[in-house]
Design an enzyme around this catalytic site. Structure first.
Site, PDB file in Angstrom:
ATOM      1  N   HIS A 367       0.800  -1.220   0.000  1.00 56.36           N
ATOM      2  CA  HIS A 367       0.000   0.000   0.000  1.00 56.36           C
ATOM      3  C   HIS A 367       0.835   1.274   0.000  1.00 56.36           C
ATOM      4  CE1 HIS A 367      -3.653  -2.312   1.706  1.00 56.36           C
ATOM      5  NE2 HIS A 367      -3.634  -2.305   0.397  1.00 56.36           N
ATOM      6  N   CYS A 680       3.964  -1.460 -23.217  1.00 56.04           N
ATOM      7  CA  CYS A 680       3.560  -0.768 -21.985  1.00 56.04           C
ATOM      8  C   CYS A 680       4.353  -1.206 -20.766  1.00 56.04           C
ATOM      9  CB  CYS A 680       2.064  -0.942 -21.731  1.00 56.04           C
ATOM     10  SG  CYS A 680       1.584  -2.653 -21.421  1.00 56.04           S
TER      11      CYS A 680
HETATM   12  C1  PEP Z   1       4.362  -6.061 -18.082  1.00 57.56           C
HETATM   13  O1  PEP Z   1       4.392  -7.225 -17.691  1.00 57.56           O
HETATM   14  O2  PEP Z   1       5.257  -5.547 -18.768  1.00 57.56           O
HETATM   15  C2  PEP Z   1       3.230  -5.185 -17.708  1.00 57.56           C
HETATM   16  C3  PEP Z   1       3.078  -3.996 -18.234  1.00 57.56           C
HETATM   17  O3  PEP Z   1       2.379  -5.660 -16.765  1.00 57.56           O
HETATM   18  P1  PEP Z   1       2.676  -5.635 -15.200  1.00 57.56           P
HETATM   19  O4  PEP Z   1       3.980  -4.912 -14.996  1.00 57.56           O
HETATM   20  O5  PEP Z   1       1.516  -4.957 -14.567  1.00 57.56           O
HETATM   21  O6  PEP Z   1       2.757  -7.095 -14.892  1.00 57.56           O
END
Ligand code: PEP
Ligand code: MG
Length: 753
Positions: A367, A680
């Site tokens: 958190h 992303c």
């Molecule tokens: C990733 O795996 O690159 C991603 C964007 O998802 P997370 O970091 O939330 O697992």
């Protein structure tokens, strides 16, 4: 037969007299073991103290040969005593010698004793010694006797830690800070660099009164009123205007729920009934929980421990006569150092004075890390023994980007870091000027820069970062901040607010991606050997389709009349995408049948973060509107490398020929199929990596809000064609990483990185 509460109270009262009496610590320890042996009707009682090098040394015994004192030594993990220390758990054995870990020490003469009961001596969540009783007969020790011994061990912990038995420099919990500069390694929980002076967060209230003089009811009443004190203080925080909205509230609701945990309260009351003071009972139960949880890998339990720790700390303050929530005035540049921070703490301090947080524990999904991100405070976590290695007032540099803490840095180092911080402030100011400019390469390729978000608080950066929209909205974060699973109406309201605040810019909602290290406070994941490869993310929501249906229902309702983009995480094969998509279609049907308005448009896509999916692109591409590469998980699975393991963090580089060729292949196929592609994961936030991604044909990047400016500046400096030619030529080389070459090339070509 010994029964706990009455005997324990009598024993504790006598212990108190011994501890308060004269003589050296060794003499007192000797009296203590005699007392325990007599009281528990044991033939032997021995106390082992943990010395440097994880060695347990016999310091006092009643019943074993005296010559063994200071001579019998066991490694942590060796023999039954070592086993108790290694696992921080009691052992009660009627036939100790038949236990596989039994290690016979001839100098002790212990061969004639058959039964053994031992408990760890714990202080501050660490094992500092072991207390053992033995009997000739094959005695079966009951749970209540174990409790009595544990309670005595708690009183002894203070004697061990007093520095009179072994020097403080040898004690397990002491790292020996000295006055020299130190470089502590941890993990990045939030990026950024901060410089300030160390303030130890809520210095632990030292419990001085262990044995209750009075009726346990008086102590239980003290405990109750301290709990009421915390609740009143919580209510006051809830009443603050800034608490009306957002995840702060959800996080605190969860916290409040913990103060109502019946099991925890019952254990504390039991300890009080056994003769402890309220503060000793709170401290004992918390120490027991910490020590046991340190053995448990389960992230759910670990997360819960932070909140209990915080509550225990506050209770101790109340019991010590403090007002619980009043914090020391922070200096203007404060670096808070704590074992851990509870969610409540973030609301106690003035964030404008906080330059950084350093935690001994912590995970990126805890958190405090979630809210620190929103408040833009650098955080380094999992910094070993940090409370012993930093003193209050020490100058500290928190390098969140690299997961480093520099304690008492030399002037030169401090100046160098100050220069870097200053330079990056200037850069940020320069980036801000680019806010309304497009991200276009010198040779005219437009790159769409989006930001990643997960909290409502993140949305405020949409405007000032100049991002084109939200390329990844991690819906699990609001789920993690709440005390219970949000229902459809709550989710709908939340998603509506996100869309409102995005003011028409696109938002890609990723469906629930929990499991692995992302734990929900109200949902204990199943025990798994390997949670990263286990039942997580879309695997959970496909197996529990109502969870997904409710989320999709809420998204459809929130986006009625507007554009909706939905993305499924961790899809490993086309069949999973088809299954998830069918659930969405079901919900679209449901919305139609119930006469609800639908979104103006619905785009459906998938994360590509499991390598298997890259091999099914020809089948997948006709089914999706977009694909987003999750480079964090893709790298993890491609290289078989735990993304959270600091030992692995430098080992494989996403800028390796393997990773880049995979991305190149995906980009080419998406382009040919006319499907938009984005990245992303973390790669998109780093200029050099982003340069490579654009060169490979990725024209949408989604990153942390703070990275948008620097990535835009890099893209506007870049001429795509030569980078493309250079990078393509490198893909066949044998280097483990292309980073050094790309960096040199960028430098030679005037790219701002
Ligand atoms: C990733 O795996 O690159 C991603 C964007 O998802 P997370 O970091 O939330 O697992
Ligand atoms: Mg992922």
């Amino acid at each position: 037969m010994v029964t706990a509460p009455s005997v324990s109270r009598r024993l504790l009262a006598r212990l108190r007299d011994v501890m308060a009496g004269g003589g050296t610590a060794e003499i007192r320890l000797d009296q203590v073991v005699q007392l325990i042996a007599a009281d528990l009707e044991a033939d032997v009682c021995s106390c082992y103290v943990q010395r440097a090098g994880e060695v347990l040394e016999l310091f006092a015994t009643q019943g074993l040969k005296k010559a063994a004192i200071h001579n019998t030594r066991l490694r942590v993990g060796e023999g039954l005593v070592g086993d108790i220390a290694a696992h921080a758990r009691p052992l009660a054995l009627a036939d100790a010698q038949s236990h596989p870990n039994f290690a016979y020490r001839p100098e002790t003469g212990e061969e004639i004793y058959h039964s053994l009961m031992g408990v760890p001596i714990i202080r501050g969540g660490r094992v500092v010694g072991v207390l053992v009783v033995q009997n000739r007969s094959q005695r079966r020790y009951g749970d209540e006797e174990v409790e009595v011994l544990e309670t005595v061990a708690m009183v002894l912990a203070e004697l061990v830690a007093s520095g009179e038995l072994i020097g403080r420099d040898e004690q397990v919990s002491v790292g020996g800070s000295g006055a020299l500069p130190q470089r502590l390694e941890g993990v990045r929980l939030n990026g950024g660099v901060g410089i300030g002076v160390a303030v130890l967060h809520r210095p632990r209230v030292v419990v001085r009164r262990f044995v209750a003089d009075e009726d346990p009811e008086v102590e239980i009443e003290r405990f109750r009123s301290a709990l009421v004190g915390i609740k009143t203080a919580l209510d006051e925080v809830f009443a603050r205007p800034e608490m009306n909205d957002g995840e702060h509230r959800d996080v605190l609701e969860t916290y409040k729920m913990f103060t109502e945990d019946k099991g925890w309260r019952a254990r504390i009351k039991e300890a009080i009934k056994a003769g402890l003071t309220a503060e000793a009972a709170v401290s004992k139960i918390n120490d027991d929980m910490r020590a046991r949880m340190a053995q448990i890998e389960d992230p759910y339990l670990r997360e819960r421990m932070h909140d209990f720790d915080d509550i225990a700390g506050r209770l101790l303050q109340f019991l010590a006569g403090g007002e619980g929530l009043v914090k020391p005035d922070l200096p203007a540049d404060a670096v808070l150092v704590a074992r851990n921070l509870g969610p409540m703490d973030l609301f106690d301090h003035d964030p404008s004075r906080l330059r950084g947080l350093v935690l001994e524990e912590g995970s990126p999904t805890m958190h405090v890390a979630i809210v620190a991100r929103a408040l833009d405070i650098p955080v380094v976590g999992r910094c070993k023994d940090v409370l012993d290695r930093i003193d209050p007032g020490d100058p500290v540099i928190v390098d969140g980007d690299n997961g480093l803490v520099l304690v008492r840095p030399s002037e030169d180092l401090r100046d160098a870091v100050l220069d870097t911080v200053q330079a990056s402030r200037l850069k940020v100011a320069a980036y801000a000027k680019l806010r309304d400019e497009p991200a276009v390469t010198k040779d005219g390729t437009r790159v769409s820069l989006m930001m990643n978000a997960g909290l409502l608080l993140d949305l405020q950066h949409l405007e000032d970062s100049g991002a084109d929209g939200i390329g990844l909205y991690r819906t699990e974060l609001p789920f993690m901040a709440r005390a219970s699973l949000p229902d459809v109406a709550t989710q709908t309201a939340l998603y509506e607010r996100i869309l409102d605040q995005a003011k028409g810019r696109p938002v890609v909602f990723r469906t629930l991606d929990v499991g692995g290290d992302k734990v929900l406070p109200y949902w204990k994941p199943s025990d798994e050997e390997n949670p990263a490869l286990g039942w997580r993310s879309v695997r959970i929501t496909l197996d529990r389709p109502m969870l997904l249906r409710h989320q999709l229902r809420a998204l459809l309702r929130a986006a009625a009349g507007r554009d909706l983009s939905v993305m499924f995480p961790m899809i490993a094969e086309v069949a999973e995408f088809v299954q998830a998509r069918a659930i969405l279609d079901l919900e679209i049907e449901h919305a139609r049948a119930t006469g609800r308005g639908l979104p103006a448009s619905i785009r459906v896509g998938t994360m590509l973060e499991v390598p298997a999916l890259a091999f099914q692109l020809p089948t997948l591409l006709p089914l999706v509107d977009f694909i987003s590469i999750g480079s964090n998980d893709l790298a993890q699975f491609l290289f078989a490398m735990d993304r959270g393991n600091p030992l692995m963090s430098e080992r494989y580089d996403p800028l390796s020929p393997a990773m880049l060729m995979v991305i190149q292949g995906i980009a080419a196929q998406c382009r040919a199929a006319g499907v938009s592609l984005s990245v992303c994961g973390e790669m998109a936030s780093k200029p050099l990596d982003a340069m490579a991604l654009v060169a490979l044909g990725v024209t949408t990047l989604s990153m942390s809000a703070s990275a948008v400016g620097r990535i835009k500046a890099m893209i506007r400096d870049m001429t795509l064609a030569p980078v493309q030619a250079y990078l393509t030529g490198l893909l066949g080389c044998r280097d483990r990483s292309l980073r050094p070459r790309l960096k040199a090339w960028a430098g030679d070509h005037g790219l701002r990185l």
